[in-house]
Design a protein around this motif. Structure first.
Motif, PDB file in Angstrom:
ATOM      1  N   PRO A  26      13.344 -51.652 -21.805  1.00 59.37           N
ATOM      2  CA  PRO A  26      12.391 -50.847 -21.149  1.00 59.37           C
ATOM      3  C   PRO A  26      11.484 -50.166 -22.270  1.00 59.37           C
ATOM      4  CG  PRO A  26      14.614 -50.136 -20.078  1.00 59.37           C
ATOM      5  CD  PRO A  26      14.860 -51.015 -21.211  1.00 59.37           C
ATOM      6  N   GLU A  27      11.823 -49.955 -23.354  1.00 63.83           N
ATOM      7  CA  GLU A  27      11.029 -49.124 -24.190  1.00 63.83           C
ATOM      8  C   GLU A  27      10.020 -49.950 -25.135  1.00 63.83           C
ATOM      9  OE1 GLU A  27      15.214 -49.478 -26.203  1.00 63.83           O
ATOM     10  OE2 GLU A  27      14.353 -49.117 -24.202  1.00 63.83           O
ATOM     11  N   ASP A  28      10.164 -51.468 -24.671  1.00 63.98           N
ATOM     12  CA  ASP A  28       9.617 -52.311 -25.313  1.00 63.98           C
ATOM     13  C   ASP A  28       8.456 -53.034 -24.434  1.00 63.98           C
ATOM     14  OD1 ASP A  28      10.615 -52.409 -27.748  1.00 63.98           O
ATOM     15  OD2 ASP A  28      12.173 -53.595 -27.317  1.00 63.98           O
ATOM     16  N   ALA A  29       7.837 -51.931 -23.691  1.00 63.23           N
ATOM     17  CA  ALA A  29       6.618 -52.456 -22.735  1.00 63.23           C
ATOM     18  C   ALA A  29       5.653 -53.136 -23.266  1.00 63.23           C
ATOM     19  CB  ALA A  29       6.270 -51.362 -21.986  1.00 63.23           C
ATOM     20  N   ALA A  30       5.284 -52.856 -24.480  1.00 64.30           N
ATOM     21  CA  ALA A  30       4.124 -53.545 -24.996  1.00 64.30           C
ATOM     22  C   ALA A  30       4.370 -55.014 -25.529  1.00 64.30           C
ATOM     23  CB  ALA A  30       3.594 -52.671 -26.382  1.00 64.30           C
ATOM     24  N   LEU A  31       5.661 -55.117 -25.989  1.00 66.65           N
ATOM     25  CA  LEU A  31       6.165 -56.404 -26.198  1.00 66.65           C
ATOM     26  C   LEU A  31       6.202 -57.263 -25.067  1.00 66.65           C
ATOM     27  CD1 LEU A  31       7.325 -58.648 -27.926  1.00 66.65           C
ATOM     28  CD2 LEU A  31       9.669 -57.542 -27.793  1.00 66.65           C
ATOM     29  N   SER A  32       6.666 -56.546 -24.070  1.00 72.06           N
ATOM     30  CA  SER A  32       6.720 -57.370 -22.670  1.00 72.06           C
ATOM     31  C   SER A  32       5.438 -57.651 -22.168  1.00 72.06           C
ATOM     32  CB  SER A  32       7.538 -56.405 -21.443  1.00 72.06           C
ATOM     33  OG  SER A  32       7.678 -57.316 -20.513  1.00 72.06           O
TER      34      SER A  32
ATOM     35  N   MET B 190      -4.199 -60.463 -26.173  1.00 71.52           N
ATOM     36  CA  MET B 190      -3.457 -59.482 -26.461  1.00 71.52           C
ATOM     37  C   MET B 190      -2.262 -59.907 -27.684  1.00 71.52           C
ATOM     38  SD  MET B 190      -0.547 -57.532 -23.972  1.00 71.52           S
ATOM     39  CE  MET B 190      -1.943 -57.146 -22.688  1.00 71.52           C
ATOM     40  N   GLU B 191      -2.141 -58.768 -28.617  1.00 70.87           N
ATOM     41  CA  GLU B 191      -1.428 -58.958 -29.760  1.00 70.87           C
ATOM     42  C   GLU B 191      -0.061 -58.233 -29.364  1.00 70.87           C
ATOM     43  OE1 GLU B 191      -3.340 -57.523 -33.258  1.00 70.87           O
ATOM     44  OE2 GLU B 191      -4.805 -59.247 -33.211  1.00 70.87           O
ATOM     45  N   ALA B 192       1.050 -58.698 -30.225  1.00 72.88           N
ATOM     46  CA  ALA B 192       2.380 -58.321 -30.044  1.00 72.88           C
ATOM     47  C   ALA B 192       2.434 -57.327 -30.897  1.00 72.88           C
ATOM     48  CB  ALA B 192       3.535 -59.192 -30.280  1.00 72.88           C
ATOM     49  N   PRO B 193       3.390 -56.142 -30.361  1.00 80.41           N
ATOM     50  CA  PRO B 193       3.167 -54.924 -31.593  1.00 80.41           C
ATOM     51  C   PRO B 193       3.990 -55.429 -32.877  1.00 80.41           C
ATOM     52  CG  PRO B 193       4.902 -54.831 -29.576  1.00 80.41           C
ATOM     53  CD  PRO B 193       3.974 -55.935 -29.243  1.00 80.41           C
TER      54      PRO B 193
ATOM     55  N   LEU C 189      13.175 -54.766 -18.474  1.00 82.22           N
ATOM     56  CA  LEU C 189      11.950 -55.256 -18.292  1.00 82.22           C
ATOM     57  C   LEU C 189      11.848 -56.862 -18.374  1.00 82.22           C
ATOM     58  CD1 LEU C 189       9.360 -52.856 -20.315  1.00 82.22           C
ATOM     59  CD2 LEU C 189       9.841 -52.793 -17.874  1.00 82.22           C
ATOM     60  N   ALA C 190      10.935 -57.190 -17.555  1.00 85.55           N
ATOM     61  CA  ALA C 190      10.922 -58.875 -17.594  1.00 85.55           C
ATOM     62  C   ALA C 190       9.550 -59.346 -17.355  1.00 85.55           C
ATOM     63  CB  ALA C 190      11.743 -59.296 -16.264  1.00 85.55           C
ATOM     64  N   THR C 191       9.142 -60.329 -17.968  1.00 84.50           N
ATOM     65  CA  THR C 191       7.677 -61.034 -17.518  1.00 84.50           C
ATOM     66  C   THR C 191       7.762 -61.552 -16.240  1.00 84.50           C
ATOM     67  OG1 THR C 191       8.458 -63.123 -18.437  1.00 84.50           O
ATOM     68  CG2 THR C 191       7.495 -61.568 -19.971  1.00 84.50           C
TER      69      THR C 191
END
Length: 239
Positions: free
Chosen positions: A204-210, A1-4, A86-88
């Motif tokens: 929360p808006e950085d779900a793809a990054l998480s 998976m790649e980071a945005p 959000l958290a991993t």
């Protein structure tokens, strides 16, 4: 998976006063287990990252106000935290451990073995509650701070000390203990008492990054880098 792809570096925020997880290195730059783990994650994602140290109690506000993108620091994962961020998945948990004098030959802790034995705990702590619930015949001796409890253990005034495994590992492996004591028995990780641990925190808006961070953490574990960093920063394992 790649980071945005954001077109800029991903900004990690940390604190530099909590060794061995995060602290200022000899050159003044942030380092520590958590910081180097974050850098390893960035390598897996082939993204440019920066790491900035801030005062611990300002980290969440700084993330919320977009002064950074990810927190890599020892902020416990809790339900209130997850309501706002959000958290991993946890990459480090807080084990509870017993320590004892190395020369006493005491038995490995169990409900039966601790019957009638004195056990130091921090007054009002989760460790005190856990001891009462699962080792009911132990004789708790409460202390106001960990340093006082460690001193009592070193002097042989208590049989065992039950506390945070990270701090106990640092103590028994440090100069102050003078090789008096050792961790004994296994780690206790019950979430209800000792929490979920710590993860990388994002907005929360950085779900793809998480999600990308979560995937990279797994790859860092799979290729052995996690173990390499763990052994570098924890000469005495808290687990």
């Amino acid at each position: 998976m790649e980071a945005p792809q954001t077109g800029r570096a991903v900004r990690f925020l940390t604190d530099d006063e909590f060794p061995p997880l995060h602290f200022a290195g000899p050159d003044g730059n942030p380092t520590g287990f958590v910081v180097e783990l974050a850098r390893a994650v960035c390598e897996k994602l082939t993204i440019t990252c920066t790491v900035q140290a801030r005062r611990f109690d300002t980290l969440l506000d700084a993330l919320d106000s977009r002064q950074g993108d990810v927190i890599a620091a020892a902020i416990p994962l809790t339900a209130p935290l997850r309501e706002k961020f959000l958290a991993t998945r946890p990459y480090f948990r807080w084990p509870a451990r017993f320590a004892a004098r190395a020369d006493k030959g005491l038995p490995v802790p169990s409900a039966a073995a601790l019957a009638g034995r004195s056990v130091g705990v921090m007054g009002g702590s989760a460790h005190a509650a856990y001891l009462k619930a699962f080792f009911p015949k132990a004789v708790p001796k409460e202390f106001l701070d960990l340093a006082a409890a460690e001193g009592a253990l070193k002097r042989g005034e208590i049989d065992y000390l039950f506390a945070d495994g990270l701090n106990l590992a640092l103590y028994v492996g440090g100069q102050e203990a003078e090789n008096c004591c050792a961790l004994i028995g296994g780690a206790y990780l019950e979430n209800r008492y000792f929490g979920e641990g710590i993860g990388l925190i994002t907005r929360p808006e950085d779900a793809a990054l998480s999600r990308a961070l979560d995937d990279a953490l797994q790859r860092v574990w799979d290729d052995g880098k996690y173990t390499e960093l763990y052994l570098r920063f924890f000469p005495v394992s808290p687990f």
